[in-house]
Design a protein around this motif. Structure first.
Motif, PDB file in Angstrom:
ATOM      1  N   UNK A   1       7.619 -25.558   4.526  1.00 47.44           N
ATOM      2  CA  UNK A   1       8.857 -25.744   5.583  1.00 47.44           C
ATOM      3  C   UNK A   1       8.938 -27.061   5.819  1.00 47.44           C
ATOM      4  N   UNK A   2      10.205 -27.568   5.405  1.00 44.74           N
ATOM      5  CA  UNK A   2      10.668 -28.962   5.321  1.00 44.74           C
ATOM      6  C   UNK A   2      11.539 -29.294   6.412  1.00 44.74           C
ATOM      7  N   UNK A   3      11.406 -30.287   7.363  1.00 38.99           N
ATOM      8  CA  UNK A   3      12.202 -30.660   8.299  1.00 38.99           C
ATOM      9  C   UNK A   3      13.145 -31.784   7.726  1.00 38.99           C
ATOM     10  N   UNK A   4      14.080 -31.448   7.407  1.00 40.09           N
ATOM     11  CA  UNK A   4      14.866 -32.554   6.702  1.00 40.09           C
ATOM     12  C   UNK A   4      15.529 -33.438   7.992  1.00 40.09           C
ATOM     13  N   UNK A   5      15.392 -34.766   7.768  1.00 43.23           N
ATOM     14  CA  UNK A   5      16.234 -35.607   8.826  1.00 43.23           C
ATOM     15  C   UNK A   5      17.633 -35.306   8.732  1.00 43.23           C
ATOM     16  N   UNK A   6      18.210 -35.024   9.999  1.00 41.74           N
ATOM     17  CA  UNK A   6      19.740 -34.566  10.170  1.00 41.74           C
ATOM     18  C   UNK A   6      20.528 -35.568   9.335  1.00 41.74           C
ATOM     19  N   UNK A   7      20.495 -36.760   9.668  1.00 46.42           N
ATOM     20  CA  UNK A   7      21.614 -37.591   9.103  1.00 46.42           C
ATOM     21  C   UNK A   7      21.496 -37.669   7.369  1.00 46.42           C
ATOM     22  N   UNK A   8      20.194 -37.320   7.071  1.00 50.25           N
ATOM     23  CA  UNK A   8      20.125 -37.366   5.522  1.00 50.25           C
ATOM     24  C   UNK A   8      20.830 -36.128   4.853  1.00 50.25           C
ATOM     25  N   UNK A   9      21.559 -35.405   5.509  1.00 47.91           N
ATOM     26  CA  UNK A   9      22.002 -34.002   4.638  1.00 47.91           C
ATOM     27  C   UNK A   9      22.740 -34.266   3.542  1.00 47.91           C
ATOM     28  N   UNK A  10      23.602 -35.302   3.261  1.00 47.48           N
ATOM     29  CA  UNK A  10      24.428 -35.645   2.313  1.00 47.48           C
ATOM     30  C   UNK A  10      23.453 -35.770   0.816  1.00 47.48           C
ATOM     31  N   UNK A  11      22.250 -36.177   1.035  1.00 43.90           N
ATOM     32  CA  UNK A  11      21.313 -36.215   0.160  1.00 43.90           C
ATOM     33  C   UNK A  11      20.733 -34.805  -0.360  1.00 43.90           C
ATOM     34  N   UNK A  12      20.523 -33.842   0.486  1.00 44.44           N
ATOM     35  CA  UNK A  12      20.143 -32.556   0.138  1.00 44.44           C
ATOM     36  C   UNK A  12      21.514 -32.018  -0.468  1.00 44.44           C
ATOM     37  N   UNK A  13      22.595 -32.117  -0.090  1.00 43.36           N
ATOM     38  CA  UNK A  13      23.813 -31.359  -0.663  1.00 43.36           C
ATOM     39  C   UNK A  13      24.038 -31.874  -2.264  1.00 43.36           C
ATOM     40  N   UNK A  14      23.701 -33.258  -2.245  1.00 41.17           N
ATOM     41  CA  UNK A  14      23.955 -33.841  -3.509  1.00 41.17           C
ATOM     42  C   UNK A  14      22.807 -33.274  -4.290  1.00 41.17           C
ATOM     43  N   UNK A  15      21.678 -33.164  -4.199  1.00 46.53           N
ATOM     44  CA  UNK A  15      20.592 -32.618  -5.107  1.00 46.53           C
ATOM     45  C   UNK A  15      20.998 -31.112  -5.475  1.00 46.53           C
TER      46      UNK A  15
END
Length: 908
Positions: free
Chosen positions: A143-157
């Motif tokens: 379970x990975x709690x991604x930092x909220x403001x980093x969401x564009x990086x997850x979308x880009x991946x």
């Protein structure tokens, strides 16, 4: 350097035998030379343990030097192709920045954050490529709690993996206008239910929820529901976020429970949203001290590999001293300047340090990277965290906010608010990221420079996808298939429907007895998780201790003081009750993670969080909102509810507004029942809605207020209006005889005063009143709003009628509503009541007094209902206005000592 020579950690008297001390130090150095730093650390830890056992009063060192915890010669071999991984990391960084930049195109301008992901890309990519296990992994996945403001990086991946399209990236922050291709701004499971698992952008909730997620994983394993010993929880956090109370307030829980399945990765880019986190201090050192003190394993990743040679040649400790003494504000400034500035203002402060870089060009000095941007340093830290047992681990990784985005972004105070790049910024960023785009392509439309994707058949993309396949599938990813449940049959709910005979029983106790029967239900009861913040005895739930037991992964290693009693305190690794202590924030975090186990692990658990109602939505409303976002399912029980039921407790404990606060949460279904049989139907309906498989919206939390005031619980009527109970209102007593008519609506403990008023109206004034139990003011309001919206948008359709309007249609006379809550709770339904509507409520702060006096003070008791009913009838022109004045005098309404409504005392 001897033990007393400029040693910042030296304490105590002068060394009595320096020669012997030097021999001990030489022995340690020889051990490290022969066996490595890890063995040296083991010996030192064992010596510290021995010093404690011998009571030598050796102080614990709260911080280590401002260098990497793992020495260069102890780093493991990197298992991947670093150059290939760096290549697509650049593509992700480019696409992430453009997702935000393109969202500022003319006519859109929806904002976003470029710099957070830029600083943390390496931290995420090492995890994605080598550590984060997907849901198809044999161990159940991480379970990975991604930092909220980093969401564009997850979308880009996800875009490079083929999971998202260009159209979706261009729908960033345009969920309605770009539907069905819009993307939410941050990790919001409710808005993207097949993708995000955990909402994290409300600062501080990510850390505390990650702790309780790891705890829930251990709970599931220890209780034999699902083996999650090979599942790990990762939480990516910001150093500024660690100032939040929730970020640090539960660290000891993780240590006490030995949550070695938990790793915090704190992105220490030294910046908050407006400026430095600790301009005059060192946030990495502060956090190291704090986490160590809380019992965590701490790993610092401060410097990249380019510093290794300099530190190895720093024989006199000059460079180390500069690292230790330079404040964060200066480190931030260095990264906003250039190599020449760093040479002069960092190395130049000590000629010995300056000599270490005398042969370095300014460009080489500028290329001295921070550890959070170094793949191998981060990999070593993650691997060490995974291998560490017995403690949770925090990795403090030093980075640069806006890293790689160019001089206008890197390390600037305003970088968090910067949302778009100039054409020159784009060109520099393209060159830095080696993106094969021409100047002409960028110049064609600077607002919409192209994303980059080499195609699914590209060897680099294949490598990237294969890494995820080997680790168990793509992330982020949320699934909602789960083990089906056999819900309890009607017989389990029989006890509260029988009533209490002549015995007085509070609704809190009626609920507790029902819950006890639910816990005993075969093939279902083990799924219920009572969550109690140190008030079990207050609510009569200590009866659960001997059988259900209190969950403690360490068991009970002491002799309980009440071991001889029938209701003895009992802890066990297989315990069912989560007893979180005086800790509402932790209780809601536990509720959230237990209540989403159906999606996270495919194993439903039903959390039942019982608490003082005053300390629920008022105290933890933000966390409850996040629970709704995460689509938690379960029951929230506001016990000892009401503004006048707690007698002596007073202002801080008197809840007159929790239903109003709860009504603001769209995922919360609120009830204020008066009787045990109502509670039984509400709970049964809730379980059916959540796990019966028929309801269109099962992702809800039921908030039920119950009271500590004992009353005779009536038997369920044979013609009970179950639909009315569930939808919000049913009639419990029809007025008999001839006379002017009125309707009294009441909820919760107020129903007793309504019955009292019904009798007084008939006996003293000849007025015949019907009494209605309003089980949910909020659900009635939502129904009314839905009817209004339908009629608004479908003007040619047959108009819909609000449920409350329909229920009162055939009744007569004015309507008076009352509860132990403020007027605004009853006022929620005003616009749909078909006739004159008057409310009574307990507005203002609570206070300490008898129940009767408090109710008279707030004018919500039986006689007050009578007076307000007479006034309403007079306003309708049915009776003389003077009657209400007579009633005020007759009942001495202004005298608090004349109140009689309710039982004395606070017993249940």
């Amino acid at each position: 350097m001897t033990v007393n020579d400029q040693d910042p950690y030296s304490q105590g008297p002068q060394d009595s035998d320096p020669e012997e001390t030097s021999e001990w130090q030489d022995s340690l150095r020889q051990l490290v030379d022969a066996r490595g730093a890890s063995r040296g650390r083991e010996i030192m830890l064992s010596l510290l343990q021995s010093s404690r056992e011998l009571h030598l009063n050796v102080p614990q060192v709260p911080t280590t030097d401002y260098i990497n915890t793992i020495p260069a010669d102890s780093e493991p071999e990197f298992p991947g192709d670093e150059e290939v991984e760096r290549r697509y990391r650049r593509w992700i960084r480019w696409n992430a920045a453009l997702t935000v930049h393109r969202a500022q195109r003319p006519g859109i301008g929806v904002g976003g954050h470029i710099s957070t992901y830029a600083s943390s890309a390496a931290l995420y990519e090492v995890g994605f490529n080598h550590f984060f296990r997907g849901p198809d992994h044999s161990g159940g996945g991480d379970q990975v709690f991604f930092q909220g403001h980093a969401s564009p990086g997850m979308y880009a991946r996800s875009f490079l993996e083929g999971g998202l399209t260009t159209q979706q990236l261009d729908g960033f922050r345009q969920e309605a206008s770009a539907a069905p291709h819009g993307l939410p701004s941050y990790p919001h499971p409710r808005l993207m239910p097949d993708y995000w698992q955990f909402p994290t952008v409300s600062m501080g909730l990510g850390p505390i929820n990650a702790i309780y997620q790891a705890m829930t994983n251990k709970y599931l394993t220890n209780r034999g529901i699902k083996d999650l010993t090979d599942s790990h929880v990762w939480a990516f956090l910001g150093d500024g976020e660690m100032d939040e109370v929730e970020s640090r307030g539960q660290l000891q829980v993780a240590a006490n429970e030995g949550l070695d399945n938990l790793t915090f990765v704190v992105n220490c880019n030294l910046q908050r949203l407006d400026g430095p986190v600790r301009g005059n201090g060192k946030i990495v050192q502060e956090l190291e001290s704090f986490f160590r003190g809380a019992g965590w394993n701490v790993i610092k990743v401060v410097w990249g590999r380019e510093w290794d040679d300099l530190l190895a040649r720093d024989n006199e400790g000059a460079l180390l001293n500069l690292m230790n003494s330079t404040p964060d504000g200066d480190f931030q400034t260095y990264k906003a300047e250039n190599g020449a500035y760093v040479r002069e203002h960092f190395f130049g402060r000590d000629e010995r340090a300056a000599a270490l870089v005398k042969d370095y060009s300014d460009e080489q000095i500028w290329n001295l990277k921070r550890g959070g941007h170094d793949y191998r340093k981060v990999f070593a830290a993650y691997k060490a965290a995974m291998e560490h047992k017995g403690q949770p681990t925090v990795i403090l990784a030093k980075t640069v906010k806006g890293y790689g985005l160019g001089p206008h972004f890197e390390g600037r105070n305003a970088t968090h608010q910067m949302k778009k790049m100039t054409l020159d910024d784009l060109k520099m960023f393209r060159d830095e990221m080696h993106i094969p785009l021409t100047d002409a392509q960028l110049e064609e439309n600077p607002y919409e420079p192209p994303y980059y994707h080499p195609g699914a058949e590209d060897e680099t993309i294949k490598y990237m996808v294969e890494r995820r396949r080997n680790l168990g599938g793509t992330l982020p990813q949320r699934r909602s298939t789960y083990t089906s449940l056999t819900l309890p049959d009607d017989s389990v709910y029989a006890l509260p429907k029988k009533g209490s005979g002549t015995q007085e029983v509070a609704t809190t106790m009626a609920f507790v007895r029902l819950l006890k029967d639910l816990l005993r239900t075969k093939d279902f009861g083990h799924r219920i998780v009572p969550i109690i913040p140190d008030e079990a005895r207050t609510f009569g739930m200590d009866a659960y201790f001997p059988t259900a037991k209190i969950y403690n992964p360490n068991g009970q290693n002491y002799t309980s003081v009440d071991r001889e009693l029938l209701l003895a305190y009992k802890e066990s690794p297989q315990g069912q009750i989560m007893h979180v202590g005086i800790n509402e924030a932790g209780a809601v975090a536990a509720f959230t993670n237990v209540g989403t186990s159906y999606a996270t692990h495919g194993e439903p658990l039903i959390p039942v969080y019982v608490f003082y109602s005053m300390f629920g939505f008022q105290r933890t409303g933000d966390a409850q909102w996040a629970a709704g976002d995460q689509m938690a399912r379960g029951f929230i029980i506001g016990a000892t509810a009401g503004r006048t039921t707690l007698t002596g407790e007073g202002l801080q404990h008197a809840d007159g507004h929790s239903h109003l606060l709860a009504s603001t949460n769209p995922a919360t279904v609120s009830y204020d029942p008066a009787y045990g049989y109502e509670i039984a139907h509400i709970v049964q309906s809730g379980l059916e809605r959540m796990y019966g498989g028929e309801h269109s919206d099962p992702n809800v939390m039921y908030y039920i207020t119950v009271y500590n005031e004992p009353i005779v619980q009536p038997k369920e009527p044979e013609d009970v209006d179950v639909d009315g109970i569930i939808r919000g209102i049913h009639r419990v007593s029809a007025g008999e005889g001839e006379g002017h008519r009125a309707q009294i609506l009441a909820s919760g403990v107020g129903l007793a005063w309504a019955h009292e008023a019904q009798k007084l109206l008939k006996d003293d004034w000849g007025v015949v009143a019907d009494v209605w139990s309003v089980t949910s003011w909020t659900e009635l309001r939502r129904d009314g709003l839905a009817a209004d919206e339908h009629n608004f948008l479908h003007p040619t359709d047959e108009p819909k009628t609000a449920y409350i309007t329909e229920k009162l249609r055939d009744s007569e006379g004015p309507v008076v509503a009352v509860s132990d809550f403020m007027h605004a709770v009853q006022d929620q339904i005003r616009q749909w009541v078909p006739r004159r509507y008057a409310t009574l409520g307990a507005d203002g702060f609570g206070f300490s007094d008898t129940r009767a006096a408090a109710r008279r003070q707030f004018k919500i008791d039986g006689p007050s209902i009578v007076v307000r009913t007479l006034q309403a009838l007079a306003e309708d022109g049915v009776i003389d206005r003077g009657l209400s004045a007579q009633a005020i005098e007759k009942y001495r309404l202004h005298d608090v000592n004349s109140g009689t409504s309710g039982n004395a005392g606070g017993e249940a």
